[in-house]
Design a protein around this motif. Structure first.
Motif, PDB file in Angstrom:
ATOM      1  N   ARG A   5      -6.570   3.135  -9.012  1.00  0.00           N
ATOM      2  CA  ARG A   5      -6.594   4.250  -9.277  1.00  0.00           C
ATOM      3  C   ARG A   5      -5.354   4.737 -10.423  1.00  0.00           C
ATOM      4  O   ARG A   5      -4.553   3.969 -10.471  1.00  0.00           O
ATOM      5  CB  ARG A   5      -6.392   5.274  -7.976  1.00  0.00           C
ATOM      6  N   HIS A  11       2.660  -1.562 -10.163  1.00  0.00           N
ATOM      7  CA  HIS A  11       3.741  -1.981  -9.588  1.00  0.00           C
ATOM      8  C   HIS A  11       3.442  -3.493  -8.907  1.00  0.00           C
ATOM      9  O   HIS A  11       2.364  -3.784  -8.955  1.00  0.00           O
ATOM     10  CB  HIS A  11       4.035  -1.284  -8.378  1.00  0.00           C
ATOM     11  N   GLY A  13       3.181  -4.666  -6.016  1.00  0.00           N
ATOM     12  CA  GLY A  13       2.007  -4.552  -4.986  1.00  0.00           C
ATOM     13  C   GLY A  13       0.785  -4.649  -5.379  1.00  0.00           C
ATOM     14  O   GLY A  13      -0.126  -5.368  -5.174  1.00  0.00           O
ATOM     15  N   ASN A  14       0.438  -3.907  -6.615  1.00  0.00           N
ATOM     16  CA  ASN A  14      -0.743  -3.768  -7.244  1.00  0.00           C
ATOM     17  C   ASN A  14      -1.114  -5.419  -7.808  1.00  0.00           C
ATOM     18  O   ASN A  14      -2.368  -5.705  -7.837  1.00  0.00           O
ATOM     19  CB  ASN A  14      -1.041  -2.760  -8.368  1.00  0.00           C
ATOM     20  N   GLY A  17      -1.316  -7.805  -4.606  1.00  0.00           N
ATOM     21  CA  GLY A  17      -2.555  -7.332  -3.800  1.00  0.00           C
ATOM     22  C   GLY A  17      -3.832  -7.609  -4.370  1.00  0.00           C
ATOM     23  O   GLY A  17      -4.840  -8.144  -3.764  1.00  0.00           O
ATOM     24  N   VAL A 140      -8.486  -7.230  -2.582  1.00  0.00           N
ATOM     25  CA  VAL A 140      -7.635  -5.902  -2.339  1.00  0.00           C
ATOM     26  C   VAL A 140      -6.518  -6.508  -1.512  1.00  0.00           C
ATOM     27  O   VAL A 140      -6.630  -7.432  -0.915  1.00  0.00           O
ATOM     28  CB  VAL A 140      -8.400  -4.940  -1.412  1.00  0.00           C
ATOM     29  N   GLY A 141      -5.357  -5.541  -1.268  1.00  0.00           N
ATOM     30  CA  GLY A 141      -4.283  -5.985  -0.395  1.00  0.00           C
ATOM     31  C   GLY A 141      -4.565  -5.340   0.928  1.00  0.00           C
ATOM     32  O   GLY A 141      -5.766  -4.762   1.128  1.00  0.00           O
ATOM     33  N   ASP A 143      -3.688  -3.105   2.732  1.00  0.00           N
ATOM     34  CA  ASP A 143      -3.782  -1.447   3.082  1.00  0.00           C
ATOM     35  C   ASP A 143      -5.468  -1.306   2.986  1.00  0.00           C
ATOM     36  O   ASP A 143      -5.313   0.007   3.454  1.00  0.00           O
ATOM     37  CB  ASP A 143      -2.817  -0.804   2.069  1.00  0.00           C
ATOM     38  N   GLN A 144      -5.985  -2.134   2.428  1.00  0.00           N
ATOM     39  CA  GLN A 144      -7.363  -1.604   2.392  1.00  0.00           C
ATOM     40  C   GLN A 144      -8.543  -2.312   3.338  1.00  0.00           C
ATOM     41  O   GLN A 144      -9.645  -1.946   3.420  1.00  0.00           O
ATOM     42  CB  GLN A 144      -7.764  -1.993   0.980  1.00  0.00           C
ATOM     43  N   VAL A 179      -2.282  -9.679   1.366  1.00  0.00           N
ATOM     44  CA  VAL A 179      -0.684  -9.404   0.903  1.00  0.00           C
ATOM     45  C   VAL A 179      -0.315  -7.835   0.950  1.00  0.00           C
ATOM     46  O   VAL A 179      -1.164  -7.085   0.663  1.00  0.00           O
ATOM     47  CB  VAL A 179      -0.239  -9.702  -0.548  1.00  0.00           C
ATOM     48  N   LYS A 180       0.890  -7.739   1.710  1.00  0.00           N
ATOM     49  CA  LYS A 180       1.384  -6.192   1.431  1.00  0.00           C
ATOM     50  C   LYS A 180       2.706  -6.779   1.005  1.00  0.00           C
ATOM     51  O   LYS A 180       3.696  -7.167   1.747  1.00  0.00           O
ATOM     52  CB  LYS A 180       1.561  -5.532   2.848  1.00  0.00           C
ATOM     53  N   VAL A 181       3.118  -5.748  -0.279  1.00  0.00           N
ATOM     54  CA  VAL A 181       4.241  -6.001  -0.803  1.00  0.00           C
ATOM     55  C   VAL A 181       5.135  -4.920  -0.456  1.00  0.00           C
ATOM     56  O   VAL A 181       4.721  -3.721  -0.528  1.00  0.00           O
ATOM     57  CB  VAL A 181       4.279  -6.089  -2.203  1.00  0.00           C
ATOM     58  N   LYS A 189       5.291   0.503   1.889  1.00  0.00           N
ATOM     59  CA  LYS A 189       4.613  -0.540   0.948  1.00  0.00           C
ATOM     60  C   LYS A 189       5.113   0.178  -0.527  1.00  0.00           C
ATOM     61  O   LYS A 189       5.619   1.321  -0.801  1.00  0.00           O
ATOM     62  CB  LYS A 189       3.453  -0.571   1.021  1.00  0.00           C
ATOM     63  N   MET A 190       5.224  -0.886  -1.349  1.00  0.00           N
ATOM     64  CA  MET A 190       5.507  -0.470  -2.877  1.00  0.00           C
ATOM     65  C   MET A 190       4.296   0.481  -3.273  1.00  0.00           C
ATOM     66  O   MET A 190       3.274   0.141  -2.709  1.00  0.00           O
ATOM     67  CB  MET A 190       5.508  -1.382  -3.631  1.00  0.00           C
ATOM     68  N   SER A 191       4.386   1.590  -4.028  1.00  0.00           N
ATOM     69  CA  SER A 191       3.419   2.526  -4.257  1.00  0.00           C
ATOM     70  C   SER A 191       3.646   3.171  -5.485  1.00  0.00           C
ATOM     71  O   SER A 191       4.625   3.450  -6.003  1.00  0.00           O
ATOM     72  CB  SER A 191       3.049   3.365  -3.060  1.00  0.00           C
ATOM     73  N   LYS A 192       2.317   3.752  -6.088  1.00  0.00           N
ATOM     74  CA  LYS A 192       2.472   4.342  -7.415  1.00  0.00           C
ATOM     75  C   LYS A 192       2.965   5.619  -7.309  1.00  0.00           C
ATOM     76  O   LYS A 192       3.748   6.117  -8.021  1.00  0.00           O
ATOM     77  CB  LYS A 192       1.012   4.678  -8.047  1.00  0.00           C
TER      78      LYS A 192
HETATM   79  P1  ADP Z   1      -1.463   2.702  -4.739  1.00  0.00           P
HETATM   80  O1  ADP Z   1      -1.418   2.579  -3.397  1.00  0.00           O
HETATM   81  O2  ADP Z   1      -0.282   2.113  -5.501  1.00  0.00           O
HETATM   82  O3  ADP Z   1      -1.921   3.998  -5.480  1.00  0.00           O
HETATM   83  P2  ADP Z   1      -4.130   1.762  -5.392  1.00  0.00           P
HETATM   84  O4  ADP Z   1      -4.610   2.496  -4.163  1.00  0.00           O
HETATM   85  O5  ADP Z   1      -4.692   2.203  -6.573  1.00  0.00           O
HETATM   86  O6  ADP Z   1      -2.527   1.587  -5.161  1.00  0.00           O
HETATM   87  O7  ADP Z   1      -4.363   0.364  -4.979  1.00  0.00           O
HETATM   88  C1  ADP Z   1      -4.859  -0.498  -5.863  1.00  0.00           C
HETATM   89  C2  ADP Z   1      -4.629  -1.966  -5.230  1.00  0.00           C
HETATM   90  O8  ADP Z   1      -3.558  -2.568  -5.219  1.00  0.00           O
HETATM   91  C3  ADP Z   1      -5.440  -2.053  -3.979  1.00  0.00           C
HETATM   92  O9  ADP Z   1      -6.415  -3.458  -3.777  1.00  0.00           O
HETATM   93  C4  ADP Z   1      -4.505  -2.041  -3.078  1.00  0.00           C
HETATM   94  O10 ADP Z   1      -4.902  -2.901  -1.897  1.00  0.00           O
HETATM   95  C5  ADP Z   1      -3.379  -2.740  -3.729  1.00  0.00           C
HETATM   96  N1  ADP Z   1      -1.986  -2.395  -3.411  1.00  0.00           N
HETATM   97  C6  ADP Z   1      -1.249  -1.200  -3.262  1.00  0.00           C
HETATM   98  N2  ADP Z   1      -0.093  -1.237  -3.075  1.00  0.00           N
HETATM   99  C7  ADP Z   1       0.032  -2.603  -2.378  1.00  0.00           C
HETATM  100  C8  ADP Z   1       1.055  -3.309  -1.881  1.00  0.00           C
HETATM  101  N3  ADP Z   1       2.195  -2.509  -1.794  1.00  0.00           N
HETATM  102  N4  ADP Z   1       1.099  -4.233  -1.486  1.00  0.00           N
HETATM  103  C9  ADP Z   1      -0.096  -5.164  -1.598  1.00  0.00           C
HETATM  104  N5  ADP Z   1      -1.267  -4.728  -2.546  1.00  0.00           N
HETATM  105  C10 ADP Z   1      -1.120  -3.336  -2.716  1.00  0.00           C
END
Ligand code: ADP
Length: 326
Positions: A5, A11, A13-14, A17, A140-141, A143-144, A179-181, A189-192
């Motif tokens: 998105r 980051h 994680g993206n 993951g 995907v990471g 979380d999906q 992976v989950k970062v 988790k690390m997140s946007k």
């Molecule tokens: P965010 O959660 O940062 O908004 P998105 O929902 O756009 O990111 O996810 C984009 C991709 O990045 C997906 O495949 C998701 O699994 C992966 N992803 C997001 N955060 C992490 C994380 N902390 N560790 C591993 N993968 C991640």
């Protein structure tokens, strides 16, 4: 097939993951990677900022090694076939199961005033994104995982009702664990969009990377051999495993086991290795982001490839559903 998105800065994680696997997959598979701009509308962003965010995500994808000549790199809204498939799939998705989705419940907690239907049906649109190319592997990471399980349910319902059209999509990480970062403060988790002070972005300056890592929580270290690592220390080791050499990781692991670890030294080392990793991506992305005519070419080429694939799928879908009246 996979997507990210355009809701902010990409980051670590993206990268670990998702992006890292995109880059590996493009060598041996037919790949579709998408900037999920429609998904970002569910949280009502300021749409004046969308263009810059879309450009950023494209640039950071390419700077991480994605080659628009090998894979189709496109914007979700440039492929209207997806929204048609989303409509059909919505007839096969039930309110109860959508309400039980973890990400929906999480959003309900974070933004109780904006529980819109798009948010509820997010896993349905995500399924449409994937199966519009009849894709079976989804990098995907962790979380999906739940969303992909829902995607398989929708696919099976469609195939059962209308005949076999779609393969079951599976999360894919080259046979390794998903992976989950973790965030640097150890709380998630690390997140946007959340945990920004504890997330390492591909656009962070060297100084910012140093600052964030040096602030990460530690303690005075183990006093007895065999002491299990607390979660925040485990996280530092995990990050080190991602960006540092195996010998570096091993030496800190040994120091931990022998109760002589100095977390200050470990964080300094991690910061320098992180800078060596992120710095080149940041600089490359910056140059690409400013080249608007190149980005336009990338989007046009990507949309062309994605629409050819989506068009073929939708023809099949309409035939199987009986939506062909001539
Ligand atoms: P965010 O959660 O940062 O908004 P998105 O929902 O756009 O990111 O996810 C984009 C991709 O990045 C997906 O495949 C998701 O699994 C992966 N992803 C997001 N955060 C992490 C994380 N902390 N560790 C591993 N993968 C991640």
């Amino acid at each position: 097939m996979s997507g990210i998105r355009p809701t902010g800065f990409l980051h670590l994680g993206n990268y670990f993951g998702a992006l890292r696997n995109y880059v590996k997959m493009q060598e041996s598979y037919t790949c579709f990677f998408m900037v999920a701009d429609l998904h970002s509308l569910t949280t009502h962003p300021d749409t004046k900022e969308l263009k810059a965010h879309v450009h950023r995500v494209l640039a950071e994808n390419i700077a991480s090694g994605l080659d628009p000549d090998k894979a189709a790199l496109y914007c979700q809204s440039h492929v209207p076939e997806t929204t048609e498939l989303y409509l059909y799939l919505n007839m096969l998705a039930y309110k109860g199961e959508l309400e039980k989705t973890t990400t929906f419940k999480e959003k309900a907690r974070l933004q109780p005033d904006n529980m819109n239907a798009g948010l509820l049906t997010y896993p349905v649109l995500q399924t449409a994104d994937i199966i519009i190319h009849r894709a079976s592997l989804v990098p995907v990471g962790k979380d999906q995982e739940q969303h992909l399980e829902m995607a398989r349910n929708f696919v099976n319902r469609f195939n059962h009702r209308y005949g076999e059209v779609f393969p079951e999509p599976m999360a894919f990480n080259f046979g390794e664990e998903l992976v989950k970062v973790p965030s640097l403060d150890g709380t998630g988790k690390m997140s946007k969009s959340e945990n920004q002070h504890a997330t390492l972005y591909l656009a962070d300056s060297d100084e910012m990377i140093r600052k964030k890592i040096m602030k990460a929580q530690t303690d005075s270290g183990p006093t007895e051999p065999g002491t299990p690592k607390p979660a925040y220390i485990e996280n530092l080791f995990l990050l080190m495993k991602l960006v540092s050499g195996a010998d570096v990781l091993e030496s800190f692991e040994q120091a931990y086991q022998e109760c002589r670890i100095r977390y200050g030294d470990m964080k300094k080392q991690l910061a320098e290795d992180m800078i060596a990793f992120i710095g080149p991506i940041r600089e490359k992305a910056e140059a690409i982001r400013n080249d608007h005519s190149y980005l336009r070419q990338v989007m046009e080429k990507g949309a062309e490839k994605a629409r050819a694939s989506s068009g073929a799928t939708m023809k099949l879908v309409r035939e199987h559903m009986g939506l062909n009246y001539y």
